[in-house]
Scaffold this motif. Structure first.
Motif, mmCIF file in Angstrom:
data_model
loop_
_atom_site.group_PDB
_atom_site.id
_atom_site.type_symbol
_atom_site.label_atom_id
_atom_site.label_comp_id
_atom_site.label_asym_id
_atom_site.label_seq_id
_atom_site.Cartn_x
_atom_site.Cartn_y
_atom_site.Cartn_z
ATOM 1 N N ILE A 152 9.095 -5.330 -6.030
ATOM 2 C CA ILE A 152 7.957 -4.487 -6.395
ATOM 3 C C ILE A 152 8.383 -3.483 -7.451
ATOM 4 C CG2 ILE A 152 8.354 -2.737 -4.594
ATOM 5 C CD1 ILE A 152 5.291 -2.601 -4.289
ATOM 6 N N GLN A 153 7.463 -3.138 -8.296
ATOM 7 C CA GLN A 153 7.707 -2.150 -9.347
ATOM 8 C C GLN A 153 6.811 -0.946 -9.088
ATOM 9 O OE1 GLN A 153 8.366 -3.377 -13.551
ATOM 10 N NE2 GLN A 153 6.494 -2.200 -13.967
ATOM 11 N N THR A 154 7.425 0.229 -8.973
ATOM 12 C CA THR A 154 6.685 1.461 -8.702
ATOM 13 C C THR A 154 6.853 2.409 -9.876
ATOM 14 O OG1 THR A 154 7.198 1.185 -6.348
ATOM 15 C CG2 THR A 154 6.305 3.311 -7.036
ATOM 16 N N GLU A 155 5.754 2.940 -10.353
ATOM 17 C CA GLU A 155 5.779 3.848 -11.497
ATOM 18 C C GLU A 155 5.526 5.275 -11.027
ATOM 19 O OE1 GLU A 155 3.856 3.173 -15.651
ATOM 20 O OE2 GLU A 155 2.418 4.371 -14.490
ATOM 21 N N PHE A 156 6.412 6.189 -11.430
ATOM 22 C CA PHE A 156 6.271 7.611 -11.119
ATOM 23 C C PHE A 156 6.030 8.371 -12.421
ATOM 24 C CE2 PHE A 156 8.778 5.861 -7.704
ATOM 25 C CZ PHE A 156 8.435 6.592 -6.569
ATOM 26 N N LYS A 157 5.013 9.228 -12.443
ATOM 27 C CA LYS A 157 4.750 10.100 -13.588
ATOM 28 C C LYS A 157 4.815 11.545 -13.134
ATOM 29 C CE LYS A 157 1.595 6.950 -16.040
ATOM 30 N NZ LYS A 157 0.204 6.792 -16.585
ATOM 31 N N LEU A 197 1.842 14.932 -10.010
ATOM 32 C CA LEU A 197 2.682 13.771 -9.698
ATOM 33 C C LEU A 197 1.755 12.584 -9.463
ATOM 34 C CD1 LEU A 197 5.308 12.281 -8.789
ATOM 35 C CD2 LEU A 197 4.877 13.180 -6.486
ATOM 36 N N GLU A 198 2.066 11.482 -10.141
ATOM 37 C CA GLU A 198 1.267 10.268 -9.979
ATOM 38 C C GLU A 198 2.189 9.106 -9.649
ATOM 39 O OE1 GLU A 198 -2.296 9.435 -12.566
ATOM 40 O OE2 GLU A 198 -0.986 7.783 -13.226
ATOM 41 N N VAL A 199 1.828 8.344 -8.637
ATOM 42 C CA VAL A 199 2.622 7.194 -8.200
ATOM 43 C C VAL A 199 1.716 5.969 -8.213
ATOM 44 C CG1 VAL A 199 4.031 6.201 -6.362
ATOM 45 C CG2 VAL A 199 4.045 8.687 -6.741
ATOM 46 N N SER A 200 2.212 4.887 -8.852
ATOM 47 C CA SER A 200 1.419 3.660 -8.971
ATOM 48 C C SER A 200 2.244 2.453 -8.579
ATOM 49 C CB SER A 200 0.927 3.467 -10.408
ATOM 50 O OG SER A 200 0.133 4.553 -10.831
ATOM 51 N N ARG A 234 -0.830 13.695 -6.638
ATOM 52 C CA ARG A 234 -0.734 14.953 -5.903
ATOM 53 C C ARG A 234 -0.441 16.074 -6.890
ATOM 54 N NH1 ARG A 234 -2.485 12.125 -2.584
ATOM 55 N NH2 ARG A 234 -1.748 11.645 -0.470
ATOM 56 N N GLU A 235 -0.872 17.290 -6.523
ATOM 57 C CA GLU A 235 -0.484 18.476 -7.286
ATOM 58 C C GLU A 235 0.704 19.105 -6.579
ATOM 59 O OE1 GLU A 235 -4.476 20.098 -9.426
ATOM 60 O OE2 GLU A 235 -4.370 20.394 -7.258
ATOM 61 N N ILE A 236 1.776 19.314 -7.321
ATOM 62 C CA ILE A 236 3.044 19.769 -6.744
ATOM 63 C C ILE A 236 3.389 21.144 -7.300
ATOM 64 C CG2 ILE A 236 5.497 19.273 -6.473
ATOM 65 C CD1 ILE A 236 3.662 17.241 -5.086
ATOM 66 N N ARG A 278 0.851 -1.183 0.000
ATOM 67 C CA ARG A 278 0.000 0.000 0.000
ATOM 68 C C ARG A 278 0.889 1.234 0.000
ATOM 69 N NH1 ARG A 278 -1.313 -1.069 6.075
ATOM 70 N NH2 ARG A 278 -0.214 0.637 7.127
ATOM 71 N N ILE A 279 0.363 2.326 -0.501
ATOM 72 C CA ILE A 279 1.088 3.605 -0.496
ATOM 73 C C ILE A 279 0.602 4.411 0.702
ATOM 74 C CG2 ILE A 279 1.675 5.686 -1.786
ATOM 75 C CD1 ILE A 279 0.828 4.196 -4.342
ATOM 76 N N ASP A 280 1.497 4.669 1.647
ATOM 77 C CA ASP A 280 1.115 5.436 2.835
ATOM 78 C C ASP A 280 1.287 6.939 2.634
ATOM 79 O OD1 ASP A 280 0.179 3.376 4.383
ATOM 80 O OD2 ASP A 280 2.088 3.019 5.402
ATOM 81 N N TYR A 281 2.368 7.347 1.972
ATOM 82 C CA TYR A 281 2.630 8.773 1.743
ATOM 83 C C TYR A 281 3.322 8.945 0.406
ATOM 84 C CZ TYR A 281 2.271 8.860 6.890
ATOM 85 O OH TYR A 281 1.862 8.692 8.187
ATOM 86 N N ILE A 282 3.068 10.078 -0.248
ATOM 87 C CA ILE A 282 3.927 10.527 -1.339
ATOM 88 C C ILE A 282 4.227 12.011 -1.119
ATOM 89 C CG2 ILE A 282 3.191 8.811 -3.034
ATOM 90 C CD1 ILE A 282 1.391 10.855 -4.307
ATOM 91 N N TYR A 283 5.466 12.384 -1.356
ATOM 92 C CA TYR A 283 5.876 13.774 -1.209
ATOM 93 C C TYR A 283 7.135 13.999 -2.043
ATOM 94 C CZ TYR A 283 8.471 11.409 2.584
ATOM 95 O OH TYR A 283 9.236 10.539 3.328
#
Length: 817
Positions: free
Chosen positions: A222-227, A271-274, A282-284, A191-196
């Motif tokens: 695990i494979q994590t995708e960042f956009k 920013l999108e994390v999957s 999130r909007e950064i 699970r994703i607890d935080y993104i920053y």
């Protein structure tokens, strides 16, 4: 289906009873009881007193939900509850899952073993917070004093919104309930607890490190995708069971920076994390915010520097939007924050006696360009420093700081509201050991707050308390204006004249204010005609500040003739409030860069009440809020009269050089022009200038027979505006105002609904209302001169011209006596 949303219909009962009523989640028990007809409206008359019994009982929320076998088979099935208020025990299918004791901590707990395929039941029991506070007291070696603003004792012992137990503007409703998101989610990998993010700005490049904190049910890959910014990065990593951190680096060339209101566009990147299980976005905003707290010739500064530019902070203090949390809806948040941005506010201070706000608050501030001064939730009291209490607070802050860290609007973390002052308030001057104990107690907790910011968001300064001189500086910032932020309450609590604002030059004034009564429109929602007297029991009940009504009327005596009739009392109180805050803000803006911020107390109300707010309960703008649109404009001209001199000033806190054309005319009260003068000047960005000093004894008119209009036209590459100001040479009560006859008509145009005003003589503080219609005027509480003046109305609901016309009312100063 791997996600079950638990918002919606629940059942509520008082523990020990079998009588259930419907309840809405997100929501609170008072709202449910009111909707079910079990209690009267707590906001009406003195009904607050008749609903206090609710706080002494435990309450249970429950509902059924369906679960598929496939969800139970997942490696991790967790329950998420954003906010449980406060002492909650969760049961699923009759089995105890977890108990909570802090409404500021998110609950995430594994529940797979409690679930069954098909129908399931969740029940959450909320214990009486007031009784739990007394239990905590019994465990302490000595009593830690609580705030006298509370009607429920020892609120400082529990991690609950402090003003739920009342404040000097707030009703006492010890609500309990479920707020924010509540859901069940299943994952296989993590699970994703935080993104920053972490940002490094190097010339025309911003390096962005996107960080995801994952919680894995078991070790594995695990494979994590960042956009981000059109790029996609795949990060493959080995994770251990439990907490893990995954990062991806991005480089943004020629970034579009985030700017606060008045300084530029608040641009946001997505920013999108999957993972294989979840996607969060999130909007950064790419920006730097630094707080400059350095010695200078005036003392020690407090300046917010955004992207290398010093920003004069203009705003107000924010309290919870409603005393019944179910009414704290996204629509209410948007209306209030829009209202702040529309008048030029670039900062809101989230006050420490309230709550860490919901995500929608910070998201709106990000999008609108409003910086957030974030207090931690401690206010006007001392707090325990026991190991248990501090551990609880540390967990709270880890969650809140990580949650809020990457909001572009977040500007500063502050340890508390006025708690350093409470060290002295609650100390016995004859017994030094009491003060020493209070000071050590305060220091223990405050150091942990500081450490939390350093651990979880080291890019932020930790401001120990408001007010204070800065890190390590705990002087008397209620009276010392030379350093840090100041709370200046001499005009209200000290009962001094409005001109007392001229006696201080704070480096940053984060609290000052003056009360008004509610408008007649708001009065009518909580009272009857029989209550229409400012000293009636109902009006006094809706005044929570002990000397409040007396302070308001005492200021009438100083500046105005005593108003006739109840409606005029209400109106004139709002005029007085606007005059007081306008006087302080304009003077301190003239002091720039010595003073670099004014946040008046307060923006909003949480129920219908006499208060310091500029926006009434329900969203109606008081005259103060309309004046704020003028005194918070990026470029203004103002006057300063002392003894025999009158100074004319212009202020430019924009980011560009501006040309000012200042047209000044003096009129008598019939409208005849007596004097005229014009000034042309140019002001660099972030500067002020005194244009002229006039000797009053050289003027060819009596000061009590005339007034001055200061009309300013401002032009720059990106700025064009007109600003108007009115100056009286004597107090209003000394002036023989003409009995102006103000007429108005409503019309529709291509701009929408409009009000056309005209008058035979000058009229002052002309205030137009559309009773029962939600909306705002483009300007209001104005000086109206003979001739036609048109005010556009921005309706927030469907309304016909006929309905609008019938709803219109107008008042002005001369009508009050």
């Amino acid at each position: 289906m791997k996600h079950i949303d638990l918002k919606g219909k629940w059942n509520l009962r008082q523990m020990g009873q079998e009588d259930y009523i419907p309840a809405t989640v997100p929501g609170d028990n008072y709202s449910a009881l009111l909707a079910a007809g079990r209690i009267p409206d707590p906001y009406y008359r003195k009904n607050e007193l008749d609903v206090q019994w609710i706080k002494d009982f435990d309450w249970e929320y429950s509902r059924d939900f369906e679960v598929e076998e496939a969800l139970i088979a997942c490696k991790s099935v967790y329950l998420n509850a954003d906010i449980l208020d406060t002492f909650a025990t969760i049961h699923i299918n009759g089995k105890r899952v977890v108990a909570t004791d802090n409404m500021f901590k998110r609950v995430r707990v594994e529940i797979g073993k409690y679930l069954q395929a098909g129908k399931n039941t969740i029940a959450i029991v909320f214990r009486s917070a007031g009784k739990e506070a007394l239990k905590e007291l019994s465990t302490m070696p000595y009593e830690v004093p609580y705030s006298g603003n509370n009607t429920v004792p020892y609120m400082n012992y529990i991690r609950k919104v402090q003003c739920h137990a009342g404040w000097d503007w707030g009703i006492s409703l010890m609500v309990s309930g479920i707020y924010g998101d509540i859901f069940i989610h299943a994952v296989e990998q993590a699970r994703i607890d935080y993104i920053y993010t972490e940002q490094r700005h190097e010339g025309k490049i911003c390096k962005v490190c996107a960080i995801a904190e994952l919680n894995a049910p078991a070790a594995g890959k695990i494979q994590t995708e960042f956009k981000f910014n059109g790029e996609v990065k795949i990060v493959k990593s080995n994770v251990k069971a439990g907490a893990n951190t995954v990062k991806a680096e991005f480089e943004v060339k020629n970034p579009r920076l985030w700017w606060p209101v008045g300084a530029g566009e608040p641009f946001l990147y997505k920013l999108e994390v999957s993972t294989g299980d979840e996607t969060l976005s999130r909007e950064i905003g790419l920006r730097t915010i630094k707080v400059i707290n350095e010695k200078d010739e005036h003392g020690i500064s407090m300046t917010f520097r955004v992207n290398g530019v010093d920003i004069f902070c203009k705003g107000a203090n924010w309290i919870p939007a409603d005393a019944m949390p179910q009414r704290q809806t996204p629509k209410v948040y948007e209306d209030l924050i829009d209202s702040a941005a529309e008048v030029g506010m670039n900062m809101l201070r989230v006050w420490g006696g309230g709550q860490y706000e919901q995500e929608v608050f910070y998201e709106l501030c990000d999008r609108k360009g409003i910086m957030v001064w974030q207090d931690m939730m401690f206010s006007c009291a001392l707090y325990p420093s026991s190991e248990k209490f501090i551990t609880n607070v540390k967990e709270e802050l880890e969650y809140q700081i990580k949650r809020l860290r990457s909001h572009a609007s977040m500007a500063i973390w502050c340890g508390d509201n006025e708690c350093i002052g409470a060290v002295g308030w609650f100390s016995n001057n004859k017994d030094r050991t009491v003060r020493d104990r209070n000071l050590v107690n305060y220091d223990r907790l405050n150091r942990e707050l500081d450490r939390a910011v350093k651990d979880y968001a080291p890019e932020f300064i930790f401001w120990p308390s408001s007010p204070c001189g800065g890190p390590g500086n705990f002087g008397d910032n209620w009276h010392d204006d030379s350093c840090g932020d100041m709370h200046y309450w001499e005009v209200w609590h000290g009962r001094k004249e409005i001109e007392a604002y001229f006696n201080v030059s704070p480096r940053f004034c984060s609290e000052f204010g003056f009360q008004s009564f509610p408008s007649r429109e708001i009065f009518d929602i909580f009272a009857t005609e029989a209550d229409a007297n400012v000293f009636s029991p109902i009006m006094e009940h809706h005044q929570k500040c002990g000397r409040g009504n007396g302070n308001i009327i005492a200021m009438f005596e100083r500046y105005f003739r005593m108003p006739e009739g109840f409606d005029n009392f209400l109106y004139l109180s709002q005029v007085t409030q606007a005059l007081a805050i306008k006087t302080g803000v304009e003077h301190w803006r003239r002091q720039m860069p010595v003073c670099m911020g004014t946040l008046y107390w307060q923006l909003n109300d949480n129920w219908p009440v006499a208060s310091w707010a500029s926006i009434e309960y329900g969203g109606k703008w008081k005259p103060l809020h309309y004046h704020a649109r003028r005194f918070y404009a990026p470029a203004i001209s103002s006057t300063f009269q002392k003894d025999n001199e009158l100074e004319i000033w212009s202020v430019n806190d924009s980011r560009e050089q501006l040309k000012f054309s200042v047209n000044i005319k003096v009129y008598d009260f019939s409208g005849k022009e007596l004097e005229a003068m014009e000034f042309e000047t140019s002001l660099a960005a972030g500067t002020t200038k005194k244009l002229k000093t006039l000797k009053l004894d050289a003027l060819k008119f009596d000061k009590n027979t005339a007034f001055m209009l200061v009309n300013t036209t401002v032009n720059g590459k990106n700025t064009t505006l007109k600003h108007t100001n009115t100056h009286f040479f004597e107090k209003f009560k000394a002036c023989e105002l003409a009995e102006a006859k103000v007429n108005m008509t409503a019309r529709e145009s291509t701009n929408g609904l409009e009000v056309v005003l005209n008058t035979d003589h000058p009229a002052f503080f002309v205030f137009v209302e559309a009773i029962g219609i939600k909306g705002t005027f483009e300007d209001n509480s104005i000086t109206l001169m003979p001739g036609e003046t048109v005010l556009r109305f921005k309706a927030k609901q469907q309304v016909s011209l006929d309905e609008f016309s019938r709803a219109l009312r107008v008042k002005h100063l001369r009508e009050t006596y």
